[in-house]
Design an enzyme around this catalytic site. Structure first.
Site, PDB file in Angstrom:
ATOM      1  N   GLY A  34     -45.771 -27.327  25.206  1.00 45.26           N
ATOM      2  CA  GLY A  34     -44.703 -26.449  25.679  1.00 45.26           C
ATOM      3  C   GLY A  34     -45.202 -25.040  25.975  1.00 45.26           C
ATOM      4  O   GLY A  34     -44.781 -24.408  26.947  1.00 45.26           O
ATOM      5  N   ASN A  57     -34.624 -22.510  19.768  1.00 42.15           N
ATOM      6  CA  ASN A  57     -35.323 -23.198  18.684  1.00 42.15           C
ATOM      7  C   ASN A  57     -34.912 -22.731  17.294  1.00 42.15           C
ATOM      8  O   ASN A  57     -35.061 -23.467  16.332  1.00 42.15           O
ATOM      9  CB  ASN A  57     -36.842 -23.052  18.851  1.00 42.15           C
ATOM     10  CG  ASN A  57     -37.263 -21.640  19.188  1.00 42.15           C
ATOM     11  OD1 ASN A  57     -36.830 -21.085  20.195  1.00 42.15           O
ATOM     12  ND2 ASN A  57     -38.083 -21.037  18.355  1.00 42.15           N
ATOM     13  N   ALA A  76     -44.144 -32.922  23.758  1.00 42.15           N
ATOM     14  CA  ALA A  76     -43.983 -34.252  23.148  1.00 42.15           C
ATOM     15  C   ALA A  76     -43.729 -34.207  21.641  1.00 42.15           C
ATOM     16  O   ALA A  76     -42.986 -35.034  21.115  1.00 42.15           O
ATOM     17  CB  ALA A  76     -45.222 -35.102  23.432  1.00 42.15           C
ATOM     18  N   HIS A  77     -44.357 -33.238  20.943  1.00 48.43           N
ATOM     19  CA  HIS A  77     -44.310 -33.325  19.474  1.00 48.43           C
ATOM     20  C   HIS A  77     -42.974 -32.932  18.864  1.00 48.43           C
ATOM     21  O   HIS A  77     -42.771 -33.066  17.656  1.00 48.43           O
ATOM     22  CB  HIS A  77     -45.473 -32.544  18.845  1.00 48.43           C
ATOM     23  CG  HIS A  77     -45.323 -31.051  18.835  1.00 48.43           C
ATOM     24  ND1 HIS A  77     -44.858 -30.370  17.744  1.00 48.43           N
ATOM     25  CD2 HIS A  77     -45.583 -30.125  19.777  1.00 48.43           C
ATOM     26  CE1 HIS A  77     -44.847 -29.068  18.018  1.00 48.43           C
ATOM     27  NE2 HIS A  77     -45.282 -28.890  19.250  1.00 48.43           N
ATOM     28  N   CYS A 119     -43.546 -20.230  14.404  1.00 46.28           N
ATOM     29  CA  CYS A 119     -44.518 -19.260  14.890  1.00 46.28           C
ATOM     30  C   CYS A 119     -44.387 -17.936  14.174  1.00 46.28           C
ATOM     31  O   CYS A 119     -45.324 -17.155  14.119  1.00 46.28           O
ATOM     32  CB  CYS A 119     -44.327 -19.028  16.379  1.00 46.28           C
ATOM     33  SG  CYS A 119     -43.985 -20.539  17.244  1.00 46.28           S
TER      34      CYS A 119
HETATM   35  C1  LIG Z   1     -42.089 -25.660  20.112  1.00 42.11           C
HETATM   36  C2  LIG Z   1     -41.592 -24.870  21.256  1.00 42.11           C
HETATM   37  C3  LIG Z   1     -42.450 -24.418  22.258  1.00 42.11           C
HETATM   38  C4  LIG Z   1     -43.949 -24.619  22.177  1.00 42.11           C
HETATM   39  O1  LIG Z   1     -44.321 -25.951  22.400  1.00 42.11           O
HETATM   40  P1  LIG Z   1     -45.763 -26.446  21.890  1.00 42.11           P
HETATM   41  O2  LIG Z   1     -45.888 -27.828  22.461  1.00 42.11           O
HETATM   42  O3  LIG Z   1     -45.727 -26.428  20.408  1.00 42.11           O
HETATM   43  O4  LIG Z   1     -46.769 -25.500  22.458  1.00 42.11           O
HETATM   44  C5  LIG Z   1     -41.919 -23.723  23.314  1.00 42.11           C
HETATM   45  N1  LIG Z   1     -40.592 -23.492  23.398  1.00 42.11           N
HETATM   46  C6  LIG Z   1     -39.733 -23.910  22.461  1.00 42.11           C
HETATM   47  C7  LIG Z   1     -38.275 -23.633  22.619  1.00 42.11           C
HETATM   48  C8  LIG Z   1     -40.194 -24.612  21.351  1.00 42.11           C
HETATM   49  O5  LIG Z   1     -39.335 -25.004  20.415  1.00 42.11           O
END
Ligand SMILES: *Cc1c(COP(=O)(O)O)cnc(C)c1O
Length: 387
Positions: free
Chosen positions: A71, A151, A200-201, A325
């Protein structure tokens, strides 16, 4: 008692079906998808099938999907790629103030290059208003980026409305759908979305793979130079196993979405009711209903979020303060502050995100432990303060 993982917005446990689908691509099917021989062709077929599956899940075409490392990279590619490709048209970008750091920091990097960024405020529930978007638009505006679901507080933004406004004004619209994908329906055509980030995760797939949807015809400047992979938009040998795992996770999430989102909404509301009803000085952050099915975010008067998370951890519960984060920083959450709440309230914010492997028994235990530990922490701090 076995541990209860209730931090599904940070990451999820990979499903067994996903691991099983991925395994052959680490061993027998090890070809490079760009090679011309049979080993390469097998990998290429798997990669393209995965791409088609992701495209179908959001009503896009396969050519509109760029696989990325996750992401974060999808957000960076979207924000910088669109801004730098449209520099001649204008230098103004609009983002919400509650975006993930991947969007906020990418925008800040552009500020250094001379772009002007407007950070949209949100209302006390975390919603961006269409009127605010409209009045932020100038002749120089080239892009709007507002996330689909937040998030931290789970608020689901009115992105179809923002998409249609952006379309009317001829401005590119990006949305970070990392949290909403597989949980809330997404249709990039119906919602007028030009770019959309996925990972994906967060949906029981592997870490280290994601995707950026880019509507056909949207100019994008590649941010990773190298080979011609991903249609020349993202160089690097393709992560075939990751793509296969991502597609498997996406397909299962879409298929199970109606039932699973109903189940999680019920569990979430049970948790919210128990906590708000039984814990003195508790508040829910974010909107009561227009939020992600598994997301609950609370603040507790006179409680440090970090201390509470450590207490919960000792009782076998994995939860979070704000986002993963920022959970190692002691800065109050920028999202909770954007709701107009005080740093004290932000410091006490505690996020419980339920997922596929959580049950009603988990929720009842979490609610009980929360009540007990909040009271205990208050007793401790009362004993320490000089009265
Ligand atoms: C987790 C997250 C990301 C980052 O994605 P990663 O695959 O962990 O780099 C970006 N935006 C939101 C809203 C997220 O929850």
């Amino acid at each position: 008692m076995a541990r209860i993982y209730a931090d599904n917005a940070a990451t999820t446990q990979m499903r067994p079906e996903v691991l099983k689908a991925m395994l052959p691509y680490f061993s027998k099917e090890y070809g490079n998808a760009s090679s011309l021989h049979k080993e390469g062709a097998g990998a290429k077929t798997a990669l393209e099938e995965a791409r088609a599956e992701i495209a179908k899940a959001i009503n896009a075409t396969p050519e509109e999907i760029i696989f990325t490392s996750g992401g974060t990279e999808a957000d960076n590619l979207a924000i910088k790629g669109v801004a730098l490709a449209n520099k001649a048209k204008g230098d103004h970008i609009i983002v919400s103030s509650i975006e993930h750091p991947a969007v906020l920091r990418a925008a800040q990097a552009l500020e250094v290059l001379g772009f002007k960024i407007t950070y949209l405020p949100v209302d006390p529930d975390g919603f961006v208003s269409l009127a605010d978007v409209r009045s932020a638009i100038t002749k120089e505006t080239i892009m709007i980026s507002v996330m689909h679901a937040n998030n931290e507080i789970g608020t689901i933004e009115p992105i179809a409305g923002i998409g249609s406004l952006a379309k009317e004004k001829g401005i590119v619209f990006h949305t970070d759908a990392v949290q909403s994908f597989g949980k809330v329906p997404i249709d990039v055509k119906r919602m007028d979305i030009d770019l959309l980030s996925l990972s994906a995760h967060k949906i029981y797939g592997p870490k280290g793979i994601g995707a950026l949807y880019v509507r056909k015809g949207i100019p994008l400047l590649q941010q990773t130079q190298g080979g011609p992979q991903e249609g020349g938009r993202r160089a690097g040998t393709e992560n075939v196993a990751g793509a296969v795992g991502f597609a498997t996770a996406a397909q299962l999430a879409i298929k199970e979405m109606p039932r699973e989102s109903r189940r999680l909404t019920k569990l979430r509301d049970l948790l919210i009711m128990s906590v708000i009803g039984n814990v003195e000085g508790a508040r829910l952050n974010g909107h009561a209903t227009r939020r992600l099915p598994g997301n609950a975010n609370f603040s507790f008067k006179r409680i440090e979020g970090e201390a509470l998370i450590m207490m919960l951890d000792e009782k076998g519960i994995a939860a979070s303060t704000g986002s993963a984060c920022s959970s190692h920083e002691l800065k109050p959450s920028h999202v909770i502050l954007a709701l107009g709440l005080s740093p004290e309230v932000a410091h006490s914010s505690t996020r419980v995100t339920l997922g596929k492997y959580n049950t009603e028994a988990h929720v009842r235990y979490i609610a009980r432990v929360l009540q007990k530990e909040v009271n205990r922490l208050r007793e401790i701090s009362k004993g320490m303060s000089v009265e």
